[in-house]
Write an enzyme that holds these catalytic residues in place. Structure first.
Site, PDB file in Angstrom:
ATOM      1  N   PHE A 153     -16.011  35.657 -14.675  1.00 40.35           N
ATOM      2  CA  PHE A 153     -15.174  34.596 -15.243  1.00 40.35           C
ATOM      3  C   PHE A 153     -14.760  34.981 -16.663  1.00 40.35           C
ATOM      4  O   PHE A 153     -13.637  34.767 -17.089  1.00 40.35           O
ATOM      5  CB  PHE A 153     -15.940  33.274 -15.240  1.00 40.35           C
ATOM      6  CG  PHE A 153     -15.119  32.101 -15.686  1.00 40.35           C
ATOM      7  CD1 PHE A 153     -14.141  31.555 -14.866  1.00 40.35           C
ATOM      8  CD2 PHE A 153     -15.315  31.539 -16.933  1.00 40.35           C
ATOM      9  CE1 PHE A 153     -13.375  30.472 -15.283  1.00 40.35           C
ATOM     10  CE2 PHE A 153     -14.560  30.456 -17.366  1.00 40.35           C
ATOM     11  CZ  PHE A 153     -13.591  29.921 -16.540  1.00 40.35           C
ATOM     12  N   ARG A 193     -21.717  21.159 -22.636  1.00 43.58           N
ATOM     13  CA  ARG A 193     -21.336  22.522 -22.977  1.00 43.58           C
ATOM     14  C   ARG A 193     -22.527  23.463 -22.791  1.00 43.58           C
ATOM     15  O   ARG A 193     -23.610  23.228 -23.338  1.00 43.58           O
ATOM     16  CB  ARG A 193     -20.858  22.596 -24.428  1.00 43.58           C
ATOM     17  CG  ARG A 193     -19.482  21.966 -24.660  1.00 43.58           C
ATOM     18  CD  ARG A 193     -18.433  22.562 -23.760  1.00 43.58           C
ATOM     19  NE  ARG A 193     -17.084  22.422 -24.275  1.00 43.58           N
ATOM     20  CZ  ARG A 193     -16.009  22.767 -23.591  1.00 43.58           C
ATOM     21  NH1 ARG A 193     -16.131  23.251 -22.368  1.00 43.58           N
ATOM     22  NH2 ARG A 193     -14.807  22.627 -24.124  1.00 43.58           N
ATOM     23  N   MET A 251      -7.774  27.272 -22.304  1.00 38.53           N
ATOM     24  CA  MET A 251      -7.432  28.687 -22.355  1.00 38.53           C
ATOM     25  C   MET A 251      -5.944  28.874 -22.084  1.00 38.53           C
ATOM     26  O   MET A 251      -5.343  28.126 -21.302  1.00 38.53           O
ATOM     27  CB  MET A 251      -8.245  29.475 -21.329  1.00 38.53           C
ATOM     28  CG  MET A 251      -9.754  29.354 -21.489  1.00 38.53           C
ATOM     29  SD  MET A 251     -10.322  29.799 -23.151  1.00 38.53           S
ATOM     30  CE  MET A 251      -9.838  31.531 -23.220  1.00 38.53           C
ATOM     31  N   SER A 254     -15.166  33.627 -33.834  1.00 37.38           N
ATOM     32  CA  SER A 254     -16.360  34.466 -34.010  1.00 37.38           C
ATOM     33  C   SER A 254     -15.977  35.928 -33.848  1.00 37.38           C
ATOM     34  O   SER A 254     -16.355  36.584 -32.880  1.00 37.38           O
ATOM     35  CB  SER A 254     -17.435  34.074 -32.985  1.00 37.38           C
ATOM     36  OG  SER A 254     -18.628  34.788 -33.205  1.00 37.38           O
ATOM     37  N   GLY A 281     -16.929  38.582 -35.130  1.00 35.87           N
ATOM     38  CA  GLY A 281     -17.968  39.602 -35.142  1.00 35.87           C
ATOM     39  C   GLY A 281     -18.408  40.022 -33.751  1.00 35.87           C
ATOM     40  O   GLY A 281     -19.029  41.081 -33.583  1.00 35.87           O
ATOM     41  N   GLU A 307     -11.701  36.221 -28.864  1.00 33.57           N
ATOM     42  CA  GLU A 307     -10.906  34.994 -28.768  1.00 33.57           C
ATOM     43  C   GLU A 307     -10.195  34.654 -30.078  1.00 33.57           C
ATOM     44  O   GLU A 307     -10.781  34.712 -31.157  1.00 33.57           O
ATOM     45  CB  GLU A 307     -11.797  33.813 -28.382  1.00 33.57           C
ATOM     46  CG  GLU A 307     -11.035  32.497 -28.279  1.00 33.57           C
ATOM     47  CD  GLU A 307     -11.953  31.303 -28.066  1.00 33.57           C
ATOM     48  OE1 GLU A 307     -11.468  30.270 -27.587  1.00 33.57           O
ATOM     49  OE2 GLU A 307     -13.146  31.406 -28.380  1.00 33.57           O
ATOM     50  N   GLU A 358     -12.883  22.192 -11.393  1.00 42.01           N
ATOM     51  CA  GLU A 358     -13.455  22.975 -12.484  1.00 42.01           C
ATOM     52  C   GLU A 358     -14.769  22.381 -12.993  1.00 42.01           C
ATOM     53  O   GLU A 358     -15.319  22.827 -14.002  1.00 42.01           O
ATOM     54  CB  GLU A 358     -12.448  23.100 -13.637  1.00 42.01           C
ATOM     55  CG  GLU A 358     -11.205  23.894 -13.250  1.00 42.01           C
ATOM     56  CD  GLU A 358     -10.247  24.079 -14.419  1.00 42.01           C
ATOM     57  OE1 GLU A 358     -10.606  23.709 -15.551  1.00 42.01           O
ATOM     58  OE2 GLU A 358      -9.148  24.617 -14.194  1.00 42.01           O
TER      59      GLU A 358
END
Length: 214
Positions: A31, A82, A100, A135, A137, A141, A164
């Site tokens: 995914f 989440r 997305m 993020s 590092g 994204e 979903e």
């Protein structure tokens, strides 16, 4: 590099031409995906770095929107579970609308679609807040962030796509209360924090613009 007030002119700083990618290896493809980069880069003091190896999480790019009602001075927040917060004090997070970006879609098309899917909201108009890496590092994204003017009287209920596995509860919140949720730590994700901080600086202008339109 020449500097002004301690900040180098961006046009004179390093860019992607100052990185040598030696290899890019796929480690996992599901995914989401994971890749391993082997690279080196130019150094600020001159010369080149040693060879560096880093794993990177590939999840595509996303867009998010803070729904704001300038007439009633309310925002719409959503609440959902989440996986990244499963071991936190509560995995149910208060957030803004997000999704997305699929191939061929614009960021604005995404937030308008997601606003209907996640909150049953039609967005009247949008304004770009910023675009940033949440993020950089470890993750590729990039997130486009918007505020969207809405009629909060449309909002409410439970939404999300069953296929979903989404179970999303909608909350209509006074703007000041939403901002207090940032200050108290009740809102924990970066897109929501940035958007609500931006709204604190810009809500008067948005309300004034809407009044002028009327």
């Amino acid at each position: 590099m020449t500097e002004k007030n301690g900040i180098a002119n961006k046009s004179e700083t390093f860019n992607k031409q100052d990185v040598e990618v030696m290899s890019k290896t796929s480690l996992f493809n599901g995914f989401f995906s994971m890749v391993k980069y082997t690279f080196r880069h130019r150094l600020f003091a001159g010369g080149w770095s040693d060879t560096i190896e880093r794993e990177m999480f590939e999840r595509g790019h996303a867009a998010a929107l803070l729904p704001y009602d300038p007439i009633l001075d309310k925002v719409v927040l959503i609440e959902q579970i989440r996986v990244g917060a499963l071991e936190d004090r509560s995995p149910w997070q208060f957030e803004i609308i997000a999704g997305m970006i699929d191939k061929g879609e614009s960021a604005e098309e995404v937030v308008r679609r997601e606003s209907m899917e996640e909150a049953g909201l039609t967005v009247i108009s949008t304004e770009k807040i910023t675009c940033y890496f949440p993020s950089s590092g470890a993750c590729s994204e990039r997130l486009d962030l918007f505020v969207g003017l809405i009629d909060s009287r449309q909002a409410g209920g439970i939404h999300g796509l069953e296929e979903e596995g989404e179970d999303i509860k909608v909350h209509i919140v006074d703007r000041e209360l939403a901002y207090s949720m940032v200050n108290s730590g009740k809102i924990e994700n970066s897109a929501s924090i940035i958007a609500l901080q931006w709204l604190e600086l810009n809500n008067s202008r948005l309300r004034s613009l809407h009044s002028n339109d009327e």
